[in-house]
Write a protein that holds these residues in place. Structure first.
Motif, PDB file in Angstrom:
ATOM      1  N   VAL A 168       0.912  -1.418   0.161  1.00 46.21           N
ATOM      2  CA  VAL A 168      -0.159   0.709   0.134  1.00 46.21           C
ATOM      3  C   VAL A 168       0.992   0.975  -0.210  1.00 46.21           C
ATOM      4  CG1 VAL A 168      -0.227   0.147   2.735  1.00 46.21           C
ATOM      5  CG2 VAL A 168      -1.936   1.644   1.382  1.00 46.21           C
ATOM      6  N   ASP A 169       0.541   2.353  -0.808  1.00 44.32           N
ATOM      7  CA  ASP A 169       1.894   3.467  -0.511  1.00 44.32           C
ATOM      8  C   ASP A 169       0.422   4.442  -0.240  1.00 44.32           C
ATOM      9  OD1 ASP A 169       2.799   2.351  -2.734  1.00 44.32           O
ATOM     10  OD2 ASP A 169       1.565   1.941  -4.335  1.00 44.32           O
ATOM     11  N   ALA A 170      -0.495   4.387  -0.178  1.00 46.52           N
ATOM     12  CA  ALA A 170      -1.546   6.021   0.705  1.00 46.52           C
ATOM     13  C   ALA A 170      -2.253   5.232   1.151  1.00 46.52           C
ATOM     14  CB  ALA A 170      -1.292   6.824  -0.225  1.00 46.52           C
ATOM     15  N   VAL A 171      -2.889   5.919   2.750  1.00 46.61           N
ATOM     16  CA  VAL A 171      -4.259   5.935   3.036  1.00 46.61           C
ATOM     17  C   VAL A 171      -4.582   7.406   3.122  1.00 46.61           C
ATOM     18  CG1 VAL A 171      -5.057   4.270   5.035  1.00 46.61           C
ATOM     19  CG2 VAL A 171      -2.813   3.758   4.405  1.00 46.61           C
ATOM     20  N   ALA A 290      -0.926  14.083  -5.655  1.00 48.85           N
ATOM     21  CA  ALA A 290      -0.270  14.221  -7.234  1.00 48.85           C
ATOM     22  C   ALA A 290       0.022  12.608  -7.266  1.00 48.85           C
ATOM     23  CB  ALA A 290       0.980  14.675  -7.125  1.00 48.85           C
ATOM     24  N   LEU A 291      -0.851  11.867  -6.190  1.00 49.36           N
ATOM     25  CA  LEU A 291      -0.513  10.317  -6.794  1.00 49.36           C
ATOM     26  C   LEU A 291      -1.149  10.049  -7.917  1.00 49.36           C
ATOM     27  CD1 LEU A 291      -1.375   9.011  -2.587  1.00 49.36           C
ATOM     28  CD2 LEU A 291       0.711   9.428  -3.691  1.00 49.36           C
ATOM     29  N   ARG A 292       0.229   8.995  -9.209  1.00 50.47           N
ATOM     30  CA  ARG A 292      -0.735   8.073  -9.510  1.00 50.47           C
ATOM     31  C   ARG A 292      -0.082   7.047  -9.895  1.00 50.47           C
ATOM     32  NH1 ARG A 292      -3.369  12.038  -8.975  1.00 50.47           N
ATOM     33  NH2 ARG A 292      -3.652  13.893 -10.392  1.00 50.47           N
ATOM     34  N   GLY A 293      -0.933   6.430 -10.246  1.00 52.71           N
ATOM     35  CA  GLY A 293      -0.267   4.971 -10.316  1.00 52.71           C
ATOM     36  C   GLY A 293       0.100   4.037  -9.029  1.00 52.71           C
ATOM     37  N   LYS A 294      -1.021   4.587  -7.852  1.00 54.39           N
ATOM     38  CA  LYS A 294      -0.772   4.010  -6.508  1.00 54.39           C
ATOM     39  C   LYS A 294      -1.398   3.067  -6.205  1.00 54.39           C
ATOM     40  CE  LYS A 294       3.806   6.396  -6.720  1.00 54.39           C
ATOM     41  NZ  LYS A 294       4.919   5.496  -6.833  1.00 54.39           N
ATOM     42  N   ARG A 295      -1.157   2.074  -5.333  1.00 55.34           N
ATOM     43  CA  ARG A 295      -2.556   1.705  -4.184  1.00 55.34           C
ATOM     44  C   ARG A 295      -2.706   2.055  -2.868  1.00 55.34           C
ATOM     45  NH1 ARG A 295      -1.271  -5.022  -3.549  1.00 55.34           N
ATOM     46  NH2 ARG A 295      -3.597  -4.524  -4.597  1.00 55.34           N
ATOM     47  N   ILE A 296      -3.485   2.694  -3.049  1.00 50.49           N
ATOM     48  CA  ILE A 296      -4.636   3.820  -2.115  1.00 50.49           C
ATOM     49  C   ILE A 296      -5.894   3.247  -1.327  1.00 50.49           C
ATOM     50  CG2 ILE A 296      -5.175   6.112  -1.548  1.00 50.49           C
ATOM     51  CD1 ILE A 296      -4.505   7.253  -3.839  1.00 50.49           C
ATOM     52  N   VAL A 297      -5.448   3.674   0.141  1.00 51.97           N
ATOM     53  CA  VAL A 297      -6.641   3.382   1.242  1.00 51.97           C
ATOM     54  C   VAL A 297      -7.076   3.856   1.303  1.00 51.97           C
ATOM     55  CG1 VAL A 297      -7.434   1.592   2.736  1.00 51.97           C
ATOM     56  CG2 VAL A 297      -5.947   0.634   1.328  1.00 51.97           C
ATOM     57  N   ALA A 298      -8.705   4.503   0.913  1.00 49.98           N
ATOM     58  CA  ALA A 298      -9.749   5.513   1.743  1.00 49.98           C
ATOM     59  C   ALA A 298     -10.113   4.885   2.626  1.00 49.98           C
ATOM     60  CB  ALA A 298     -10.347   6.036   0.117  1.00 49.98           C
ATOM     61  N   ILE A 299     -10.170   5.264   4.298  1.00 47.94           N
ATOM     62  CA  ILE A 299     -11.227   5.201   4.909  1.00 47.94           C
ATOM     63  C   ILE A 299     -12.370   5.504   5.147  1.00 47.94           C
ATOM     64  CG2 ILE A 299     -11.062   4.691   7.446  1.00 47.94           C
ATOM     65  CD1 ILE A 299      -8.667   4.496   7.646  1.00 47.94           C
ATOM     66  N   ILE A 300     -13.402   4.402   4.861  1.00 53.30           N
ATOM     67  CA  ILE A 300     -14.806   5.245   5.036  1.00 53.30           C
ATOM     68  C   ILE A 300     -15.101   4.886   6.471  1.00 53.30           C
ATOM     69  CG2 ILE A 300     -17.028   4.472   4.683  1.00 53.30           C
ATOM     70  CD1 ILE A 300     -16.185   3.023   2.103  1.00 53.30           C
ATOM     71  N   SER A 301     -16.099   6.078   7.865  1.00 56.36           N
ATOM     72  CA  SER A 301     -15.424   5.806   8.905  1.00 56.36           C
ATOM     73  C   SER A 301     -16.441   5.764   9.085  1.00 56.36           C
ATOM     74  CB  SER A 301     -14.974   7.226   8.927  1.00 56.36           C
ATOM     75  OG  SER A 301     -15.948   8.686   8.982  1.00 56.36           O
ATOM     76  N   GLY A 302     -17.461   5.581   8.629  1.00 57.99           N
ATOM     77  CA  GLY A 302     -19.229   5.662   8.674  1.00 57.99           C
ATOM     78  C   GLY A 302     -19.713   5.020   7.591  1.00 57.99           C
ATOM     79  N   GLY A 303     -21.257   4.574   8.874  1.00 57.83           N
ATOM     80  CA  GLY A 303     -22.547   4.144   7.461  1.00 57.83           C
ATOM     81  C   GLY A 303     -23.597   4.969   8.039  1.00 57.83           C
ATOM     82  N   ASN A 304     -24.048   5.890   9.406  1.00 58.27           N
ATOM     83  CA  ASN A 304     -24.899   6.155   9.976  1.00 58.27           C
ATOM     84  C   ASN A 304     -25.327   7.611   9.984  1.00 58.27           C
ATOM     85  OD1 ASN A 304     -24.453   3.857  11.956  1.00 58.27           O
ATOM     86  ND2 ASN A 304     -23.199   4.771  13.291  1.00 58.27           N
ATOM     87  N   VAL A 305     -26.233   6.996   8.264  1.00 55.59           N
ATOM     88  CA  VAL A 305     -26.670   8.911   7.650  1.00 55.59           C
ATOM     89  C   VAL A 305     -27.802   8.407   7.935  1.00 55.59           C
ATOM     90  CG1 VAL A 305     -27.058   7.335   5.750  1.00 55.59           C
ATOM     91  CG2 VAL A 305     -26.608   9.441   5.751  1.00 55.59           C
ATOM     92  N   ASP A 306     -28.224   9.883   8.305  1.00 51.45           N
ATOM     93  CA  ASP A 306     -29.996   9.941   8.645  1.00 51.45           C
ATOM     94  C   ASP A 306     -30.667   9.499   7.520  1.00 51.45           C
ATOM     95  OD1 ASP A 306     -32.334  11.126  10.556  1.00 51.45           O
ATOM     96  OD2 ASP A 306     -32.547  12.496   8.381  1.00 51.45           O
ATOM     97  N   LEU A 307     -31.765   9.226   7.356  1.00 52.47           N
ATOM     98  CA  LEU A 307     -32.402   8.985   6.088  1.00 52.47           C
ATOM     99  C   LEU A 307     -33.171  10.221   4.886  1.00 52.47           C
ATOM    100  CD1 LEU A 307     -34.744   5.625   6.724  1.00 52.47           C
ATOM    101  CD2 LEU A 307     -32.133   5.675   5.105  1.00 52.47           C
TER     102      LEU A 307
END
Length: 316
Positions: A168-171, A290-307
């Motif tokens: 992994v290159d970036a989080v 400027a990241l290109r061609g890298k392996r990136i992880v984006a953290i999804i912190s939560g899913g408690n969204v009001d409808l």
């Protein structure tokens, strides 16, 4: 500051409560971003967010030290997490919420076994009341982010990422008070320092960005971003030094970029996430680095969204 040993200890302490969340991927998202992108799915965590990690670490320690109850000030994910783990451990939890708290959030806290008390409309009103209640009840106040045990618990997200994705290159990490970012930074930089860790804030709640620019904690006052989980006015006293020491960059995303990323994940990946979680995806989709061609992880912190809020985000 916390260290990698604190995060390893937290991992053992919370192992029987939290679940290891998956890394999700989308070929279309990766193609749009010019990187191989993975999403760390903390929206699939117990109570619907990463907050259960830190809350479990803190509350379990409090119980071991004799606490008879716990309190927290929150209208969202932190309050739900504290209520859940307190109920699991057999002690009462009181969550102090604003007077205008959304009914769905109140109901969620109560469903996890928490007692709800309303107080004022701002965190400056709620926090003192929660601390006062803890003293009255021979209990322990559980901070949302500015606490070493909370930070260590959140850092277990970073350990999981390194184990799930060998290269992994970036989080990318969403930033509110900085508890999640401080924990992930410590886990990654003290294990694999070559991995970049990038914080992401809404432009309308850029307290951490401004603080790092000025090399001191900066208060920005109340904010109105749709990323409601990131509406802190300034970084934590304990979290900020960790960010200063380790973070590679903090980038900002607009309200429309957050909304578009939220809709992309809902429509194309069939995942229900919070606008706060969409900030990291927005940072990748809208090329904030400027990241290109890298392996990136984006953290999804939560899913408690009001409808009701979700409907507004989709139709706007």
């Amino acid at each position: 500051m916390i260290g990698i040993a604190d995060i390893a200890a937290a991992r053992e302490r919370i192992a029987d409560t939290i679940r290891q969340t998956p890394l999700l991927s989308s070929r279309q998202l990766s193609a749009l971003c010019g990187n191989e992108v993975f999403l760390k799915g903390e929206h699939l965590q117990k109570t619907g967010s990463f907050k259960i990690r830190g809350a479990t670490n803190k509350v379990r320690q409090a119980v071991q030290e004799g606490a008879e109850s716990v309190t927290a000030a929150s209208s969202g994910n932190h309050g739900q997490a504290v209520a859940y783990i307190a109920h699991k451990l057999g002690i009462p939890a009181t969550i102090v919420v604003p007077e205008d708290v959304a009914a769905c959030k109140r109901e969620a806290i109560e469903a996890y076994g928490g007692k709800v008390e309303t107080c004022g409309l701002t965190s400056t009103q709620r926090l003192p009341r929660a601390i006062e209640l803890a003293k009255q009840q021979n209990g322990v106040f559980i901070p949302p982010y500015d606490d070493l045990l909370i930070m260590a618990g959140q850092g277990t997200v970073g350990l999981e990422i390194l184990e799930q994705l060998e290269e992994v290159d970036a989080v990318f990490v969403p930033v509110g008070g900085g508890g999640l970012l401080a924990g992930v930074l410590t886990a990654i930089k003290e294990t694999r320092p070559s991995v970049q860790v990038i914080g992401v804030e809404p432009q309308l709640a850029s307290d951490t960005y401004q603080s790092l620019q000025q090399n001191r904690p900066v208060s920005i006052g109340a904010t109105s971003t749709i990323a409601d989980g990131l509406r802190t006015s300034q970084p934590g006293e304990l979290t900020f030094p960790v960010l200063q020491k380790y973070v590679d960059d903090v980038v900002l995303v607009t309200e429309e970029e957050i909304r578009q990323s939220f809709c992309f994940v809902l429509e194309r990946m069939k995942q229900v996430i919070e606008p706060s979680s969409a900030t990291t995806i927005a940072a990748v989709m809208y090329e904030k680095t400027a990241l290109r061609g890298k392996r990136i992880v984006a953290i999804i912190s939560g899913g408690n969204v009001d409808l009701a809020a979700m409907a507004g985000l989709i139709t706007r």
